[in-house]
Design a protein around this motif. Sequence first.
Motif, short mmCIF file in Angstrom:
data_model
loop_
_atom_site.label_atom_id
_atom_site.label_comp_id
_atom_site.label_asym_id
_atom_site.label_seq_id
_atom_site.Cartn_x
_atom_site.Cartn_y
_atom_site.Cartn_z
N SER A 110 -8.57 3.96 4.41
CA SER A 110 -7.62 2.70 4.81
C SER A 110 -7.75 1.56 5.39
O SER A 110 -7.79 0.78 6.14
N SER A 179 -1.33 2.74 7.64
CA SER A 179 -1.78 3.96 7.08
C SER A 179 -0.88 4.37 5.95
O SER A 179 0.68 4.15 6.85
N LYS A 180 -1.00 4.60 4.63
CA LYS A 180 -0.25 5.17 3.85
C LYS A 180 0.87 6.15 4.39
O LYS A 180 1.99 6.19 4.25
N SER A 181 0.58 7.40 5.05
CA SER A 181 1.12 8.32 4.98
C SER A 181 2.55 8.28 6.45
O SER A 181 3.18 8.70 6.83
N THR A 184 -1.21 9.72 10.30
CA THR A 184 -2.77 10.19 11.16
C THR A 184 -3.02 10.43 12.30
O THR A 184 -2.96 8.54 12.85
N ARG A 245 -8.10 6.68 -1.17
CA ARG A 245 -9.51 5.38 -1.26
C ARG A 245 -8.86 4.53 -2.71
O ARG A 245 -10.73 4.37 -2.82
N GLN A 325 -17.69 8.07 0.20
CA GLN A 325 -16.25 8.62 0.53
C GLN A 325 -15.50 9.02 -0.86
O GLN A 325 -14.86 9.88 -1.39
O1 PA5 Z 1 -8.24 8.49 0.27
C1 PA5 Z 1 -8.02 9.07 1.03
O2 PA5 Z 1 -5.85 8.72 0.60
C2 PA5 Z 1 -8.03 9.06 2.48
O3 PA5 Z 1 -9.31 8.63 2.87
C3 PA5 Z 1 -6.75 8.05 3.00
O4 PA5 Z 1 -7.52 7.05 3.27
C4 PA5 Z 1 -7.12 8.87 4.35
O5 PA5 Z 1 -6.98 10.23 5.09
C5 PA5 Z 1 -5.91 7.62 6.29
O6 PA5 Z 1 -4.93 8.48 5.58
P1 PA5 Z 1 -3.77 7.47 5.78
O7 PA5 Z 1 -3.61 6.25 4.93
O8 PA5 Z 1 -2.55 8.04 5.58
O9 PA5 Z 1 -3.59 7.10 7.27
#
Ligand code: PA5
Length: 476
Positions: A110, A179-181, A184, A245, A325
Amino acid sequence: MLRQGDKGQEKTRGIMSELRYDPTAARKLIDDSVWDALVEPLQAARQETFDDVELMAADDIPEDKHPLDAGFIPYPEQLLSSPDLGLMIASAERLRGEIDRLLVLGIGGSYMGLRALFEGLCHPFHNELQRADRGGVPRLYFEGNNLDNDTISGLRELLKLRCRDAEKLKQRWGIVVISKSGGTLETAAAFRIFRDALESYYGAASERSTQLVVPITGEEGKLREFAEERGYKDVFPVPDGIGGRYSVFTPVGLYPATVLGMKVREILQGAADMTERFRTAPVGENPVLDYVATCHLLERDHGMNIRVLSTWGNRLEAVGLWYDQLLSESLGKQERGATPITGVNTRDLHSRGQQHQQGARDKLITNVIIGSPSSAPVMLPKVPAQLDQDQLNRLAGRKVPSLLDAAIQGTNKAYADDARLTADLHLSHLDAHSLGQLLQMLMLATVVEGRLIGINPYGQPGVEDYKRNMAEVLFG
Ligand code: PA5
């Protein structure tokens, strides 16, 4: 000089150029018969990645494919022809015109993609420049990617010192929280802290306190619920079927990139062009498949399970970190997966160079080489003879890119002389289109390799363990 939108540069370039992958030096250890035997499995892996896209479109995902996040493959092309792109650009341009400092809160996928775009495409000293010299776009700060009291506190202090009169554009700041979820903890905590600061500055009931915060999040989750409750003017989705990612070309990377004035249509076009090449070009002319073949065979048959992405020049370091990553979280599963390392040369020749030249033979070095710099070549000046102690008058008049070129040649030769393997990724120059190609190429390669070796490249089950334990420690 390096700002996006440099019409002069575009004119001289004429057409957009293609990224080139040259594994010639690395193939010395790979027999042609071994390479040829991999062609069919590689093509099957490519087919599977496109079949995955179909499965998602038909909403018919078999159990053994879960999780499946192949949406990033067609997304750049889809977004280019979608009205959503115009909406996103309009909102980002609005925000750009209202603030002079942008905080991007997010972690992992993110924020790392944006950082790669920012360092690759914006002025190396962007935040130091006056607004007019920045092209009328805000400064950029990252937070929510750690739990570091001092950086959080330092940023709050900076904002307090520099922003005292909210009626002045140059003293206004805003937040893009990603934040997708939506759950976090690092990002959520930073959002709470900086939202508190923002609401104290503008007034919690003011229009600015909802207009200068833009959440980018999944269709469901805590951040989505909060955004609805708080009534933020603009909220953008992380599309379903695209994992963190793999999300750099969604609003996750492109919304803040637009605020910062990057040419997002060209970035998307570069990514779409790479997908098309990947789909149509045969092995031997296909940068994605050739890269996977080289990396895979050297790991499988020669134990080279360390992959060094060696960027020549400073501006692609964040691409390397983004790739670290991508590869680690995607393929580092089931006790397998190569270890990625980012190198920045010539800087790291003075730190990692010794080990790469004479250490264990477990490394494949992929150089990322940019043909010409984005700014006018800097010349080494001549000095009076009595001040030539460094003896560089012999090189006076030479330009920095030619010195770098000598370093690349010298290093590659030293590696080749000792059968230390290298491959080269060439970008004719560093611009929006070439960076779009490069990032999409590396994402496609990661997924193809996963399919080839039977590891699901999507999801990151291992990361969930720390999150669960941490929540237990905090909440009992
Ligand atoms: O690749 C991934 O899914 C992770 O690196 C997420 O991007 C990271 O954990 C952040 O998650 P989120 O966007 O839900 O906060």
